[in-house]
Design a protein around this motif. Sequence first.
Motif, PDB file in Angstrom:
ATOM      1  N   GLU A 598       0.863  -1.188   0.000  1.00 45.18           N
ATOM      2  CA  GLU A 598       0.000   0.000   0.000  1.00 45.18           C
ATOM      3  C   GLU A 598       0.898   1.237   0.000  1.00 45.18           C
ATOM      4  N   GLU A 599       1.353   1.652  -1.172  1.00 44.91           N
ATOM      5  CA  GLU A 599       2.267   2.787  -1.275  1.00 44.91           C
ATOM      6  C   GLU A 599       1.749   3.753  -2.341  1.00 44.91           C
ATOM      7  N   PHE A 600       1.199   4.882  -1.865  1.00 44.87           N
ATOM      8  CA  PHE A 600       0.567   5.835  -2.772  1.00 44.87           C
ATOM      9  C   PHE A 600       1.076   7.266  -2.593  1.00 44.87           C
ATOM     10  N   GLY A 601       2.008   7.486  -1.663  1.00 46.31           N
ATOM     11  CA  GLY A 601       2.545   8.831  -1.470  1.00 46.31           C
ATOM     12  C   GLY A 601       3.278   9.314  -2.710  1.00 46.31           C
ATOM     13  N   GLY A 602       2.894  10.472  -3.220  1.00 49.91           N
ATOM     14  CA  GLY A 602       3.509  10.994  -4.433  1.00 49.91           C
ATOM     15  C   GLY A 602       3.111  10.277  -5.700  1.00 49.91           C
ATOM     16  N   SER A 603       2.129   9.400  -5.624  1.00 53.09           N
ATOM     17  CA  SER A 603       1.773   8.551  -6.771  1.00 53.09           C
ATOM     18  C   SER A 603       1.036   9.328  -7.848  1.00 53.09           C
ATOM     19  N   ALA A 604       1.066   8.745  -9.041  1.00 54.30           N
ATOM     20  CA  ALA A 604       0.313   9.335 -10.146  1.00 54.30           C
ATOM     21  C   ALA A 604      -1.181   9.319  -9.834  1.00 54.30           C
ATOM     22  N   GLY A 614       1.448  14.295  -0.715  1.00 55.34           N
ATOM     23  CA  GLY A 614       1.679  14.167   0.715  1.00 55.34           C
ATOM     24  C   GLY A 614       1.982  12.731   1.079  1.00 55.34           C
ATOM     25  N   GLY A 615       2.438  12.544   2.312  1.00 54.29           N
ATOM     26  CA  GLY A 615       2.803  11.214   2.780  1.00 54.29           C
ATOM     27  C   GLY A 615       4.263  10.917   2.523  1.00 54.29           C
ATOM     28  N   LEU A 616       4.585   9.650   2.436  1.00 53.24           N
ATOM     29  CA  LEU A 616       5.947   9.209   2.167  1.00 53.24           C
ATOM     30  C   LEU A 616       5.998   8.525   0.802  1.00 53.24           C
ATOM     31  N   PRO A 617       7.117   8.661   0.094  1.00 57.30           N
ATOM     32  CA  PRO A 617       7.243   7.957  -1.185  1.00 57.30           C
ATOM     33  C   PRO A 617       7.426   6.467  -0.947  1.00 57.30           C
ATOM     34  N   PRO A 618       7.380   5.656  -1.987  1.00 57.49           N
ATOM     35  CA  PRO A 618       7.613   4.213  -1.820  1.00 57.49           C
ATOM     36  C   PRO A 618       8.964   3.940  -1.164  1.00 57.49           C
ATOM     37  N   ALA A 619       9.026   2.859  -0.421  1.00 50.94           N
ATOM     38  CA  ALA A 619      10.280   2.470   0.217  1.00 50.94           C
ATOM     39  C   ALA A 619      11.257   1.953  -0.838  1.00 50.94           C
ATOM     40  N   VAL A 620      12.549   2.108  -0.541  1.00 51.00           N
ATOM     41  CA  VAL A 620      13.597   1.639  -1.447  1.00 51.00           C
ATOM     42  C   VAL A 620      14.324   0.466  -0.811  1.00 51.00           C
ATOM     43  N   ASP A 621      14.497  -0.596  -1.575  1.00 53.59           N
ATOM     44  CA  ASP A 621      15.296  -1.746  -1.151  1.00 53.59           C
ATOM     45  C   ASP A 621      16.302  -2.010  -2.266  1.00 53.59           C
ATOM     46  N   LEU A 622      17.512  -1.488  -2.102  1.00 51.18           N
ATOM     47  CA  LEU A 622      18.491  -1.552  -3.183  1.00 51.18           C
ATOM     48  C   LEU A 622      19.008  -2.977  -3.416  1.00 51.18           C
ATOM     49  N   GLU A 623      19.039  -3.792  -2.375  1.00 49.41           N
ATOM     50  CA  GLU A 623      19.417  -5.192  -2.594  1.00 49.41           C
ATOM     51  C   GLU A 623      18.364  -5.894  -3.442  1.00 49.41           C
ATOM     52  N   ARG A 624      17.102  -5.570  -3.202  1.00 49.12           N
ATOM     53  CA  ARG A 624      16.035  -6.133  -4.038  1.00 49.12           C
ATOM     54  C   ARG A 624      16.166  -5.639  -5.478  1.00 49.12           C
ATOM     55  N   GLU A 625      16.534  -4.365  -5.652  1.00 45.06           N
ATOM     56  CA  GLU A 625      16.723  -3.832  -7.007  1.00 45.06           C
ATOM     57  C   GLU A 625      17.830  -4.595  -7.731  1.00 45.06           C
ATOM     58  N   LYS A 626      18.917  -4.890  -7.027  1.00 44.78           N
ATOM     59  CA  LYS A 626      20.014  -5.649  -7.640  1.00 44.78           C
ATOM     60  C   LYS A 626      19.557  -7.049  -8.037  1.00 44.78           C
ATOM     61  N   LEU A 627      18.803  -7.678  -7.146  1.00 45.54           N
ATOM     62  CA  LEU A 627      18.309  -9.022  -7.437  1.00 45.54           C
ATOM     63  C   LEU A 627      17.358  -9.006  -8.623  1.00 45.54           C
ATOM     64  N   LEU A 628      16.436  -8.059  -8.642  1.00 44.97           N
ATOM     65  CA  LEU A 628      15.507  -7.943  -9.760  1.00 44.97           C
ATOM     66  C   LEU A 628      16.264  -7.752 -11.067  1.00 44.97           C
ATOM     67  N   ALA A 629      17.277  -6.892 -11.041  1.00 42.15           N
ATOM     68  CA  ALA A 629      18.066  -6.650 -12.252  1.00 42.15           C
ATOM     69  C   ALA A 629      18.756  -7.932 -12.717  1.00 42.15           C
ATOM     70  N   GLU A 630      19.320  -8.668 -11.785  1.00 42.54           N
ATOM     71  CA  GLU A 630      20.003  -9.911 -12.157  1.00 42.54           C
ATOM     72  C   GLU A 630      19.039 -10.896 -12.804  1.00 42.54           C
ATOM     73  N   ILE A 631      17.818 -10.975 -12.271  1.00 40.94           N
ATOM     74  CA  ILE A 631      16.811 -11.880 -12.841  1.00 40.94           C
ATOM     75  C   ILE A 631      16.419 -11.426 -14.244  1.00 40.94           C
ATOM     76  N   LEU A 632      16.201 -10.131 -14.420  1.00 40.72           N
ATOM     77  CA  LEU A 632      15.811  -9.613 -15.739  1.00 40.72           C
ATOM     78  C   LEU A 632      16.917  -9.833 -16.763  1.00 40.72           C
ATOM     79  N   ILE A 633      18.153  -9.628 -16.351  1.00 41.17           N
ATOM     80  CA  ILE A 633      19.279  -9.811 -17.272  1.00 41.17           C
ATOM     81  C   ILE A 633      19.456 -11.291 -17.611  1.00 41.17           C
ATOM     82  N   SER A 634      19.382 -12.160 -16.598  1.00 37.07           N
ATOM     83  CA  SER A 634      19.522 -13.600 -16.841  1.00 37.07           C
ATOM     84  C   SER A 634      18.386 -14.126 -17.706  1.00 37.07           C
ATOM     85  N   GLY A 635      17.166 -13.675 -17.416  1.00 40.16           N
ATOM     86  CA  GLY A 635      16.032 -14.121 -18.214  1.00 40.16           C
ATOM     87  C   GLY A 635      16.147 -13.717 -19.661  1.00 40.16           C
ATOM     88  N   SER A 636      16.675 -12.527 -19.904  1.00 44.67           N
ATOM     89  CA  SER A 636      16.894 -12.067 -21.273  1.00 44.67           C
ATOM     90  C   SER A 636      17.990 -12.882 -21.948  1.00 44.67           C
TER      91      SER A 636
END
Length: 749
Positions: A598-604, A614-636
């Motif tokens: 449920e993350e809608f702060g600053g949302s479109a 108003g509110g807070l922007p979505p949370a950032v998890d940079l380790e998750r971003e790295k993992l997601l990138a690795e999966i997208l690159i490997s899948g490609s």
Amino acid sequence: MSLDTVKHAAGTPESAQPWKELGLKEDEYARIREILGRRPTGAELAMYSVMWSEHCSYKSSKVHLKQFGEKAPQTDALLVGIGENAGVVDVGQGYAVTFKIESHNHPSYIEPYQGAATGVGGIVRDILAMGARPVAVMDPLRFGAADHPDTKRVLPGVVAGVGGYGNCLGLPNIGGEVVFDPCYQGNPLVNALCVGVMKHEDIHLAQASGTGNKVILYGARTGGDGIGGVSVLASETFDSTGPSRRPAVQVGDPFQEKLLIECTLEIFREQLVAGIQDLGGAGLSCATSELASAGSGGMRVELDTVPLRDATLSPEEILMSESQERMCAIVEPGKVDRFLEICEKWDVIATVIGEVTEGSRLEIFWHGEQIVDVPPRSVAHEGPTYHRPYARPDWQDTLQADDAGRLARPANAEELRAQVLALVGSPNQASKSWVTDQYDRFVQGNTVLAQPEDSGVVRIDADTNLGVALATDGNGRYAKLDPYTGAQLALAEAYRNVAATGAKPLAVSDCLNFGSPEDPAVMWQFAEATRGLADGCLALGTPVTGGNVSLYNQTGDQAIHPTPVVAVLGVIDDVNRRTPMAFSEQGQLILLLGDTREEFGGSAWSQVVHDHLGGLPPAVDLEREKLLAEILISGSRDGMIDAAHDLSDGGLIQAVTESCLRGGNGARLVVPDGLDAFTFLFSESAGRAIVAVPRSEELRFTDMCGARGLPVSRIGVIDGDAVEVQGEFAIPLAELGAAHEATIPGLLV
């Protein structure tokens, strides 16, 4: 009026000088007198004024920017880092890529066409000066409210300038952004990026070494346009009276720049230069002082030999002029004749204007009279350093407490459907084809992916299909809510966009756009955003190679949202394996990667439906971003995914809409267990992407995600000619497409 020579200045210490009118502070003027041991001449004052401006000296920002060096991740890929015209990255096979993003914000408000055009021209010359052939450009743009009358003046002019200059150079425009927000009404942001390619051995640096080597100015003649452009325009706040100071905006000639590019590349091939610098902000003041400062000796320049378009220009005006399409080279005496021959071949004016000397001074003469005698480092690299006061603004807590979760959500499926159409047809989420169709995205034949894809992808070697991917991102609404997190979200989105195409992210360039540094609240935003970006780059292993700071984006006391724009460069071994965003094959499965919260702060959604921030922007998890990138690159790489699209502004429904319209196929979606339809469609949680997977690859792909700990869920199938959310609504592609495509032309035509 008699010439103000060094000798005359030494003998007239009390002569009044226009230091304030040139943008200097009283203590800065006093410091110049202290450095020289006398008052400056008019020419020296002109040089210090432009070189010590905010735009050139980074005097309010450099105490924070040093984090990019202190926190830089260790990587063998970085060949040239911060401090040169542009950073250089090793991309393999002996190739190096240089890229940089800069701003031309204030000039583009005053004179939209020329401001934007010369922004493109300037960043292209930065790339050229590194020894590279420019191969593509990008343009992140931000304007005021889409329906404001002045937007109709600024946006078409800026787009025409970007397209006109880039198209004439034959450079594909492969990506960027177009964002609307009332905060940019009097301060549009026109950021320009260029990327160039070279071999490792072809890297050139800006330095003037070798006593007796000649200083050659080549390119266009020097005119009266752009005088004081950086100090007058980019280093102070606009007042509320609107556009003014048109003479300070440079005038571009892309055909002259094309000749300059080809001429310079031939000069490089014949190894004729010992050092080189483009003439951009601060013109000759910058080129001569920076070359001399970075070299091993001094420099003597005969300013009256500079080719002019206007014979009435004073020495001060010549030194301050930012006329475009000019370069300055350091050439050994024995190579000068050949250098001039090549320039003549390309119909490029070239003139020897000086030489490298044994001393440690930059000396400039006018018809035999000395008008400048300065230590070059004091001009180029030892300007003021300000530790501006900064403080978290009082209103920040109130803003963050105004949580978007309190906003009314759609009461039924009919309202949900209506809000989807409103979102995809809103100015920021609508198709930008009216803009991008004015750019040549495929000239040169090496563009593999371009707007509206997640990243632009360009082939750089025809034999091996080696390529690079580039994405730029930034969300001022997120950064207004939390500058630290907002900067990391910009980085994470650009990183994710590059990975979504199958490329491995390598390095970062940034353009940090903020209000007045004299406002403690703005400086707090800047300090936090810079800290967030430095920490984020360290976590992701992507060093900042260079960039730009643009301050004073403010009208009166109204500053823009803090807007850090981040460019990420990635490499892909074979561009034939790139992943597009289009849902092109019916029957393929749609998988959602990552967690939805449920993350809608600053949302479109909060902006479009409720005009709320108003509110807070979505949370950032940079380790998750790295993992997601690795999966997208490997899948490609392993051929498991046929399409991918990151989730960001507008959430999942925006991404699905874009992928469906791009491929001409519909999608049937099922809301996953544990989520309601509203959150499923509109949440802007970070670290997510959707992929289209052939049924035969589903098990292999989901097993890979499970083994590496990345959440994955099947949310639908590519099917039919509508976007259907099971149990909620269906919207035919024709209706979605009409809403998505009509908005921008309707506002601007």
